[in-house]
Design an enzyme around this catalytic site. Structure first.
Site, mmCIF file in Angstrom:
data_model
loop_
_atom_site.group_PDB
_atom_site.id
_atom_site.type_symbol
_atom_site.label_atom_id
_atom_site.label_comp_id
_atom_site.label_asym_id
_atom_site.label_seq_id
_atom_site.Cartn_x
_atom_site.Cartn_y
_atom_site.Cartn_z
ATOM 1 N N GLU A 1 65.566 109.088 8.335
ATOM 2 C CA GLU A 1 64.026 110.338 9.133
ATOM 3 C C GLU A 1 63.210 109.694 8.828
ATOM 4 O O GLU A 1 62.577 108.342 7.791
ATOM 5 C CB GLU A 1 64.427 110.845 8.083
ATOM 6 C CG GLU A 1 66.438 111.931 7.563
ATOM 7 C CD GLU A 1 66.330 112.761 9.671
ATOM 8 O OE1 GLU A 1 65.779 112.818 10.098
ATOM 9 O OE2 GLU A 1 67.081 113.863 9.336
ATOM 10 N N ASN B 1 63.652 113.418 16.303
ATOM 11 C CA ASN B 1 62.442 112.966 15.767
ATOM 12 C C ASN B 1 61.884 110.853 15.063
ATOM 13 O O ASN B 1 61.236 110.579 14.481
ATOM 14 C CB ASN B 1 62.674 113.122 14.270
ATOM 15 C CG ASN B 1 63.448 113.228 12.769
ATOM 16 O OD1 ASN B 1 64.030 112.154 13.592
ATOM 17 N ND2 ASN B 1 63.854 113.662 12.380
#
Ligand code: F6R
Length: 264
Positions: free
Chosen positions: A144, A137
């Site tokens: 994140e 990702n």
């Protein structure tokens, strides 16, 4: 940004180890930022090999790891402390007083702990060379998607995708950690030099977005475009979605000709 394209993870590991080794030889008291994960295994194998051959001395090096799972003690077989010991520290001569890995066992007062981790980096004079992997990702460290580009070392909730990727390392029925302590993107961007490694097709979309896409908090590694000295070392599979591969090859040829120091 320099993009070095290599055939496979064996070549990636060797090339990255060479770059790290030459940084240590140039500056024996190097402050080295380290990463864990499958991509890094080959790098540490080659660094250990160079040390065992007698050509690489880590005795004055200081290390700072990017991250650690919250809730895992250093002895846990899936902790990043354990990974680092098994793959690197047990086989080289880094002084244990100079090893820094975030403590996954802290409870409460996370901010105070994370501020002290940042202070230790500053006290060491800042990180000279930061090694990074990349998540599917686009995460670097455990930053994140939607992490602030200015973020500092902090407690971070892991995405579902990262938890799924990590679950393969945990025993069936054992829940993989939901949080981590990680350096922030702002912390990483302060390193003087950054080396990001990526292997395998699963990373190809994240790699392409990071190098050729817009800078966005949706892809944390795209923030590296803001840094003046970043080298990506990626294998053919991870490079498969890059649209400018010919250009990167030509830049590499000219770099080898004009500024070979950048590649050794
Ligand atoms: C690990 C870290 C992570 C990994 C990334 C890739 O310290 O910070 O960002 O680098 O998740 O992991 P692998 O190499 O296992 O695919």
């Amino acid at each position: 940004m320099l993009v070095i394209l290599r055939r496979d993870d064996e070549e990636i590991g060797r090339q990255a180890a060479q770059l790290i080794a030459s940084a240590v030889r140039k500056k024996p008291a190097l402050a080295l930022g380290l990463a864990t994960g499958g991509t890094m295994v080959g790098v540490y194998k080659h660094l250990v090999g160079l040390h065992k051959q007698g050509s690489l001395d880590f005795s004055r090096v200081t290390t700072f790891n990017l991250d650690e799972y919250l809730g895992l003690p250093a002895a846990h077989p899936r902790s990043f402390h354990h990974f680092m010991r098994e793959n690197f520290f047990a086989h080289v001569n880094v002084d244990s007083r100079n090893i820094h890995i975030p403590d996954g066992t802290i409870h409460g007062n996370y901010d105070q702990y994370c501020t002290s981790y940042e202070a230790a980096i500053r006290k060491a004079g800042g990180i000279d060379l930061q090694l990074l992997g990349i998540g599917r990702n686009g995460h670097i460290g455990f930053n994140e998607p939607t992490s602030s580009i200015g973020s500092r070392t902090r407690l971070k909730v892991l995405s579902r995708e990262t938890m799924d990727d990590n679950s393969k390392f945990f025993a069936p029925g054992e829940e993989s950690p939901r949080c981590a302590i990680t350096m922030g993107i702002g912390t990483i961007l302060e390193a003087r030099k950054i080396l990001l490694l990526a292997t395998g097709e699963a990373k190809s979309a994240a790699v392409a977005k990071s190098i050729e896409g817009p800078i966005t908090s949706a892809v944390s590694a795209s923030a590296l475009q803001l840094h003046a000295d970043v080298t990506f070392i990626i294998d053919d599979a991870a490079a498969s979605q890059l649209s400018q591969r010919d250009f990167y090859h030509r830049v590499l040829e000219m770099t080898a000709l004009l500024t070979p120091d950048r590649l050794s």
